[in-house]
Motif scaffolding. Structure first.
Motif, PDB file in Angstrom:
ATOM      1  N   TYR A   1       0.877  -1.619   0.294  1.00 59.44           N
ATOM      2  CA  TYR A   1      -0.215   0.129  -0.033  1.00 59.44           C
ATOM      3  C   TYR A   1       1.025   1.021   0.145  1.00 59.44           C
ATOM      4  CZ  TYR A   1      -2.814   4.117   1.382  1.00 59.44           C
ATOM      5  OH  TYR A   1      -3.447   4.970   1.995  1.00 59.44           O
ATOM      6  N   ARG A   2       2.138   1.241   0.878  1.00 53.93           N
ATOM      7  CA  ARG A   2       2.774   2.146   1.011  1.00 53.93           C
ATOM      8  C   ARG A   2       3.523   2.981  -1.013  1.00 53.93           C
ATOM      9  NH1 ARG A   2       6.816   2.346   6.034  1.00 53.93           N
ATOM     10  NH2 ARG A   2       7.171   4.861   5.490  1.00 53.93           N
ATOM     11  N   ASN A   3       3.672   1.528  -1.417  1.00 56.25           N
ATOM     12  CA  ASN A   3       4.227   1.828  -1.947  1.00 56.25           C
ATOM     13  C   ASN A   3       3.472   2.332  -3.550  1.00 56.25           C
ATOM     14  OD1 ASN A   3       5.750   1.965  -4.193  1.00 56.25           O
ATOM     15  ND2 ASN A   3       6.391  -0.524  -4.314  1.00 56.25           N
ATOM     16  N   LEU A   4       2.052   2.165  -3.568  1.00 60.77           N
ATOM     17  CA  LEU A   4       0.755   2.459  -3.981  1.00 60.77           C
ATOM     18  C   LEU A   4      -0.102   3.327  -4.376  1.00 60.77           C
ATOM     19  CD1 LEU A   4      -1.214   0.731  -6.006  1.00 60.77           C
ATOM     20  CD2 LEU A   4      -2.551   0.797  -4.516  1.00 60.77           C
ATOM     21  N   ARG A   5       0.751   4.089  -2.879  1.00 56.65           N
ATOM     22  CA  ARG A   5       0.429   5.322  -2.614  1.00 56.65           C
ATOM     23  C   ARG A   5       1.173   6.127  -3.064  1.00 56.65           C
ATOM     24  NH1 ARG A   5       2.542   7.597   1.944  1.00 56.65           N
ATOM     25  NH2 ARG A   5       0.468   8.974   3.139  1.00 56.65           N
ATOM     26  N   VAL A   6       2.041   5.979  -3.282  1.00 63.54           N
ATOM     27  CA  VAL A   6       2.859   6.743  -4.046  1.00 63.54           C
ATOM     28  C   VAL A   6       3.258   6.914  -5.446  1.00 63.54           C
ATOM     29  CG1 VAL A   6       5.768   7.740  -4.401  1.00 63.54           C
ATOM     30  CG2 VAL A   6       5.279   6.558  -1.857  1.00 63.54           C
ATOM     31  N   GLN A   7       2.827   5.935  -5.834  1.00 65.11           N
ATOM     32  CA  GLN A   7       2.939   5.747  -7.234  1.00 65.11           C
ATOM     33  C   GLN A   7       1.830   5.913  -7.956  1.00 65.11           C
ATOM     34  OE1 GLN A   7       5.202   2.670  -9.314  1.00 65.11           O
ATOM     35  NE2 GLN A   7       6.082   2.370  -7.604  1.00 65.11           N
ATOM     36  N   PHE A   8       1.075   5.902  -7.504  1.00 67.02           N
ATOM     37  CA  PHE A   8      -1.295   5.883  -7.891  1.00 67.02           C
ATOM     38  C   PHE A   8      -1.584   6.917  -6.842  1.00 67.02           C
ATOM     39  CE2 PHE A   8       0.692   1.943  -9.323  1.00 67.02           C
ATOM     40  CZ  PHE A   8       0.069   2.055 -10.585  1.00 67.02           C
ATOM     41  N   ALA A   9      -0.595   7.635  -6.441  1.00 64.13           N
ATOM     42  CA  ALA A   9      -1.227   9.172  -5.225  1.00 64.13           C
ATOM     43  C   ALA A   9      -2.609   9.889  -5.983  1.00 64.13           C
ATOM     44  CB  ALA A   9      -0.293  10.358  -5.546  1.00 64.13           C
ATOM     45  N   SER A  10      -3.983   9.909  -5.751  1.00 66.22           N
ATOM     46  CA  SER A  10      -4.917  10.553  -5.518  1.00 66.22           C
ATOM     47  C   SER A  10      -5.814  10.658  -4.518  1.00 66.22           C
ATOM     48  CB  SER A  10      -6.454   8.894  -6.193  1.00 66.22           C
ATOM     49  OG  SER A  10      -4.582   8.242  -6.832  1.00 66.22           O
ATOM     50  N   ALA A  11      -6.685  11.057  -4.917  1.00 67.43           N
ATOM     51  CA  ALA A  11      -7.805  11.939  -3.917  1.00 67.43           C
ATOM     52  C   ALA A  11      -8.317  11.077  -3.107  1.00 67.43           C
ATOM     53  CB  ALA A  11      -8.507  12.562  -3.999  1.00 67.43           C
ATOM     54  N   TYR A  12      -8.484  10.087  -3.141  1.00 71.31           N
ATOM     55  CA  TYR A  12      -8.314   8.690  -2.246  1.00 71.31           C
ATOM     56  C   TYR A  12      -7.744   7.374  -2.594  1.00 71.31           C
ATOM     57  CZ  TYR A  12     -12.939  10.817  -1.804  1.00 71.31           C
ATOM     58  OH  TYR A  12     -14.302  11.659  -1.753  1.00 71.31           O
ATOM     59  N   MET A  13      -7.153   7.585  -1.396  1.00 70.30           N
ATOM     60  CA  MET A  13      -6.289   5.957  -0.570  1.00 70.30           C
ATOM     61  C   MET A  13      -6.777   5.814  -0.049  1.00 70.30           C
ATOM     62  SD  MET A  13      -3.100   7.600  -1.574  1.00 70.30           S
ATOM     63  CE  MET A  13      -3.313   9.057  -0.833  1.00 70.30           C
ATOM     64  N   TYR A  14      -7.173   3.873   0.133  1.00 67.17           N
ATOM     65  CA  TYR A  14      -7.253   2.798   1.415  1.00 67.17           C
ATOM     66  C   TYR A  14      -6.652   1.989   1.150  1.00 67.17           C
ATOM     67  CZ  TYR A  14     -10.347   1.490  -3.380  1.00 67.17           C
ATOM     68  OH  TYR A  14      -9.960   0.623  -4.662  1.00 67.17           O
ATOM     69  N   TYR A  15      -6.872   1.435   2.283  1.00 67.49           N
ATOM     70  CA  TYR A  15      -6.301   0.141   2.875  1.00 67.49           C
ATOM     71  C   TYR A  15      -7.330  -0.417   4.683  1.00 67.49           C
ATOM     72  CZ  TYR A  15      -3.089  -3.804   5.194  1.00 67.49           C
ATOM     73  OH  TYR A  15      -2.737  -4.327   5.937  1.00 67.49           O
ATOM     74  N   VAL A  16      -7.826  -1.418   3.400  1.00 67.15           N
ATOM     75  CA  VAL A  16      -8.422  -1.873   5.012  1.00 67.15           C
ATOM     76  C   VAL A  16      -8.478  -3.263   5.467  1.00 67.15           C
ATOM     77  CG1 VAL A  16     -11.226  -1.966   5.678  1.00 67.15           C
ATOM     78  CG2 VAL A  16     -10.299   0.128   3.903  1.00 67.15           C
ATOM     79  N   GLU A  17      -8.852  -4.195   6.403  1.00 67.24           N
ATOM     80  CA  GLU A  17      -8.177  -5.157   6.919  1.00 67.24           C
ATOM     81  C   GLU A  17      -9.738  -6.003   7.128  1.00 67.24           C
ATOM     82  OE1 GLU A  17      -3.553  -5.383   8.717  1.00 67.24           O
ATOM     83  OE2 GLU A  17      -5.940  -5.581   9.967  1.00 67.24           O
ATOM     84  N   PHE A  18      -9.818  -6.910   6.553  1.00 67.47           N
ATOM     85  CA  PHE A  18     -11.049  -8.130   6.838  1.00 67.47           C
ATOM     86  C   PHE A  18     -10.495  -9.313   6.810  1.00 67.47           C
ATOM     87  CE2 PHE A  18     -13.308  -4.908   3.371  1.00 67.47           C
ATOM     88  CZ  PHE A  18     -13.958  -4.412   4.592  1.00 67.47           C
ATOM     89  N   ASP A  19     -11.153 -10.327   7.301  1.00 69.28           N
ATOM     90  CA  ASP A  19     -10.722 -11.551   7.890  1.00 69.28           C
ATOM     91  C   ASP A  19     -10.251 -12.406   6.321  1.00 69.28           C
ATOM     92  OD1 ASP A  19     -10.911 -10.342  10.454  1.00 69.28           O
ATOM     93  OD2 ASP A  19     -12.987 -12.142  10.350  1.00 69.28           O
TER      94      ASP A  19
END
Length: 328
Positions: free
Chosen positions: A197-215
């Protein structure tokens, strides 16, 4: 430091200039963590980042059955019917007016993931950390959604944020990309999803960014804009294909080059509007205890299930650029 208390809610603010949303997320201890943030700081939706851990409940649904699971009591209940309508009925509601657009509620998705996981799923967080990028303040907001619930110690949580060492750097690997169909891909994944996610948020920086852990999975992604947002009874969208005249008072409708908005009529609940407007490719976002909602579309999204990353992009010409995330 200041403390404000209202009926069923409590909030404390502290100076957060020594922290970032990433470091706050890393220092939080617990399960089922999430982070909602934006690369567009100081304006509109990009002013705040939201972080949470240890949800009170999880609502998950497949076909016509919704599961209501309490993480505190380990009890579960099942309801039959249309999933979004059921979600509207079970989601706790607490009237509150604050400076923040979201102070607690459901974080999740509707119809956006592979068939091996629920078609609808929301974690319900009663305690939320809000990072204000404009003032560099941190607000910890708690909503008591059950009368017998013991209030958390907000001071202890704040102490945890400032005293817990930041974890060591982690890594991940993506390999063997394969096109599945249309703009859907898969890849072999290993390592830490948050590092990806940290790499994604840099290379594809956008107005909406999210990381959510489900089971069953971990959901990460970025998107350039909100698909549907309802605040204080006002509906707004960046999608001009949506016919907002169906839901809004005609005299309040405004349309500009990049946005259309209007005041909802009294006959529509926010979740009713979301149900009517959800696109086939799904939505990711939040439903607040106060009824406010904000959802984006899965423009660039990865769903990590075990050792497989399912990759979805609504713009097929951007998908090859995911190869830049191969290692990190």
């Amino acid at each position: 430091m200041s403390l404000k208390q209202r009926f069923r809610t409590s909030m404390k603010k502290v100076n957060g200039d020594l922290l970032t949303p990433i470091s706050i997320f890393q220092r939080l201890q617990g399960k089922r963590k999430f982070l909602l943030e934006s690369s567009a700081k100081y304006e509109g939706n990009g002013r705040y980042s939201f972080i949470g851990v240890n949800p009170r409940k999880t609502y998950s649904g497949i076909d016509q059955k919704l599961r209501d699971f309490s993480h505190l009591t380990q009890k579960e209940y099942f309801y039959e019917g249309e999933l979004v309508q059921l979600l509207k009925q079970v989601m706790p509601r607490v009237s509150s007016h604050t400076e923040y657009p979201f102070t607690g509620g459901g974080i999740g998705y509707m119809h956006a993931l592979p068939n091996t996981v629920p078609t609808l799923q929301f974690h319900v967080y009663d305690t939320l950390i809000i990072f204000d990028h404009l003032t560099e303040e941190i607000a910890v907001f708690h909503t008591n959604i059950e009368a017998e619930q013991v209030e958390p110690n907000i001071d202890e949580l704040i102490h945890e944020l400032f005293s817990t060492p930041t974890p060591a750097e982690t890594s991940y690997t993506l390999s063997s990309f394969e096109k599945q169909s249309g703009s859907t891909y898969s890849a072999v994944f290993s390592g830490d999803a948050f590092a990806l996610y940290r790499n994604l948020r840099v290379q594809f920086a956008s107005a909406y960014m999210y990381y959510v852990e489900f089971d069953e999975c971990t959901l990460i992604g970025t998107s350039p804009s909100s698909y549907i947002q309802i605040r204080d009874g006002a509906l707004s969208t960046m999608n001009h294909e949506i016919n907002i005249e169906r839901f809004c008072q005609q005299e309040t409708i405004e349309k500009a080059q990049h946005q259309q908005q209007g005041q909802l009529t009294s006959s529509f609940h926010a979740i009713d509007v979301v149900k009517e407007l959800q696109p086939p490719h799904g939505l990711i976002g939040y439903i607040g205890f106060n009824g406010q909602v904000d959802f984006t579309a899965p423009t660039n999204m990865m769903t990590i299930i075990g050792q497989v990353a399912h990759i979805q992009t609504l713009h097929s010409d951007t998908s090859p650029s995911f190869s830049s995330l191969m290692k990190g």
